[in-house]
Enzyme design. Structure first.
Site, PDB file in Angstrom:
ATOM      1  N   LYS A  52       0.845  -1.201   0.000  1.00 15.71           N
ATOM      2  CA  LYS A  52       0.000   0.000   0.000  1.00 15.71           C
ATOM      3  C   LYS A  52       0.880   1.250   0.000  1.00 15.71           C
ATOM      4  O   LYS A  52       0.617   2.211  -0.728  1.00 15.71           O
ATOM      5  CB  LYS A  52      -0.926  -0.006   1.229  1.00 15.71           C
ATOM      6  CG  LYS A  52      -2.023  -1.058   1.141  1.00 15.71           C
ATOM      7  CD  LYS A  52      -2.737  -1.272   2.472  1.00 15.71           C
ATOM      8  CE  LYS A  52      -3.700  -2.461   2.395  1.00 15.71           C
ATOM      9  NZ  LYS A  52      -4.277  -2.827   3.692  1.00 15.71           N
ATOM     10  N   GLN A  96      -4.331  -1.478  10.173  1.00 22.51           N
ATOM     11  CA  GLN A  96      -4.192  -2.780   9.520  1.00 22.51           C
ATOM     12  C   GLN A  96      -4.760  -3.887  10.421  1.00 22.51           C
ATOM     13  O   GLN A  96      -4.406  -3.987  11.595  1.00 22.51           O
ATOM     14  CB  GLN A  96      -2.710  -3.036   9.204  1.00 22.51           C
ATOM     15  CG  GLN A  96      -2.451  -4.302   8.416  1.00 22.51           C
ATOM     16  CD  GLN A  96      -3.091  -4.296   7.033  1.00 22.51           C
ATOM     17  OE1 GLN A  96      -3.055  -3.310   6.315  1.00 22.51           O
ATOM     18  NE2 GLN A  96      -3.709  -5.418   6.663  1.00 22.51           N
ATOM     19  N   ASP A 119     -10.714   3.028   4.818  1.00 21.99           N
ATOM     20  CA  ASP A 119     -10.980   1.591   4.688  1.00 21.99           C
ATOM     21  C   ASP A 119     -12.480   1.325   4.564  1.00 21.99           C
ATOM     22  O   ASP A 119     -12.883   0.238   4.161  1.00 21.99           O
ATOM     23  CB  ASP A 119     -10.453   0.845   5.930  1.00 21.99           C
ATOM     24  CG  ASP A 119      -9.195   0.046   5.624  1.00 21.99           C
ATOM     25  OD1 ASP A 119      -8.947  -0.239   4.437  1.00 21.99           O
ATOM     26  OD2 ASP A 119      -8.476  -0.293   6.582  1.00 21.99           O
TER      27      ASP A 119
END
Ligand code: NAD
Length: 306
Positions: A52, A96, A119
């Site tokens: 990412k 994460q 997200d």
């Protein structure tokens, strides 16, 4: 023989769009920035985060990594998130997953400012997705939607079967695919589904998101169906350099002979997930810049009219 859907190629187009929008923001003095919060040393998480950050840099965006030990206290993690919420130079926050045991995932996800929830996991984002409001869409399901659109796979009236009901893939996919503009009829299968083949064999579009290698055999697939493999499984492979190889949930070779379209693993859905994240980060930065400009305009107007 199925057409292989090249997720990498579609992702390149999306990343190009993200790069163009980033350049426009930079001309306004804003550099989109994602804060990545990583607790613990999960090897898969480390490699996802690295991918990412590389993609962000490639599009001209900044990233800041906050690494915390696996034993971090929840309160400390929440403190980091609160500080990032208040930091105007940070436009998006990505925590994460999975989080180390002992840390409540829901509490942590809910602590992220929805305006920075790139997200799309915050309850406010999920609510907006369900109700069709403005908000960030979760990257993997959104990436699947874009792949279907870009490949010209018909969804209007199509029967879609999804294997897996997680909050980050299966459930949001079911919601997005049943939106009026997509117009598919969705069946969601999970561990409680008896004889899933009964459903999958009817599917025009079959989406596997269970994290079970080999789950989808050719016998479960309708001739000519589009098969989208979201699964990413690490299988031990002592002969390979890394000691493992990646496999999806689909028995690729035999299914490719029968399906009309198929996504490979790697190179299918995975690159789309990262590309959609870039779009969300640039969107968050645009929203923040527009709000700041509107605020400045409102202040100037207030001064004029005073
Ligand atoms: P998860 O473990 O949270 O959920 C898996 C779901 O699959 C559960 O809802 C479970 O009920 C269902 N399931 C398990 N076995 C099943 C079976 N035999 N039949 C039908 N349903 C079954 O996983 P997740 O986070 O949703 O991820 C699913 C897979 O997708 C994993 O392999 C993960 O690595 C992968 N993934 C890939 C991407 C990407 O970008 N390509 C992104 C997210 C997740």
């Amino acid at each position: 023989m199925a057409k292989i859907i090249d997720g990498k190629a579609v992702a390149v187009k999306i990343r190009e769009e993200a790069r163009t929008r980033t350049a426009a923001l930079q001309a306004r003095g804003v550099r989109p920035c994602l804060a990545v919060v990583l607790a613990g040393e999960d090897p898969a998480s480390l490699s996802y985060v690295a991918a990412k950050e590389k993609a962000l840099a490639g599009a001209g965006m900044a990233s800041r990594e906050f690494r915390l030990p696996a034993g971090v206290a929840e309160a400390e993690l929440l403190g980091v998130i609160n500080a990032l919420n208040a930091d105007e130079t940070v436009h998006g926050i990505l925590v994460q997953l999975p989080l180390p045991s002992g840390i409540r995932e829901k509490t942590v996800i809910s602590a992220v400012d929805p305006a920075k929830d790139v997200d799309g996991f915050h309850p406010v984002s999920v609510g907006n997705m369900v109700l069709g409001g403005k908000g960030f869409l979760p990257c993997t399901p959104h990436g699947v939607l874009v792949l279907l659109r870009e490949e010209g796979i018909p969804t209007d009236g199509a029967r879609v079967v999804i294997l897996g009901r997680s909050n980050i893939v299966g459930k949001p996919l079911a919601c997005l695919l049943s939106r009026r503009e997509v117009n598919a009829t969705v069946t969601l299968c999970h561990t409680g589904t008896r004889n899933p083949g009964l459903y999958t064999r009817e599917a025009d579009i079959l989406i596997a998101a269970a994290g079970r290698p080999g789950l989808v055999s050719a016998g479960m697939v309708k001739e000519g169906a589009a098969v989208i493999d979201v699964g990413v499984n690490r299988l031990a492979d002592p002969g390979s350099k890394k000691g493992y190889r990646l496999s999806g949930d689909v028995d690729y070779g035999p299914v490719a002979e029968k399906a009309g379209w198929i996504t490979p693993v790697p190179g299918g859905v995975g690159p789309m997930t990262v590309a959609m994240l870039l779009l969300n980060v640039v969107q968050a930065a645009e929203d923040a810049a527009n709000a700041a400009d509107a605020g400045a305009g409102a202040r100037a107007a207030a001064v004029r009219y005073d």
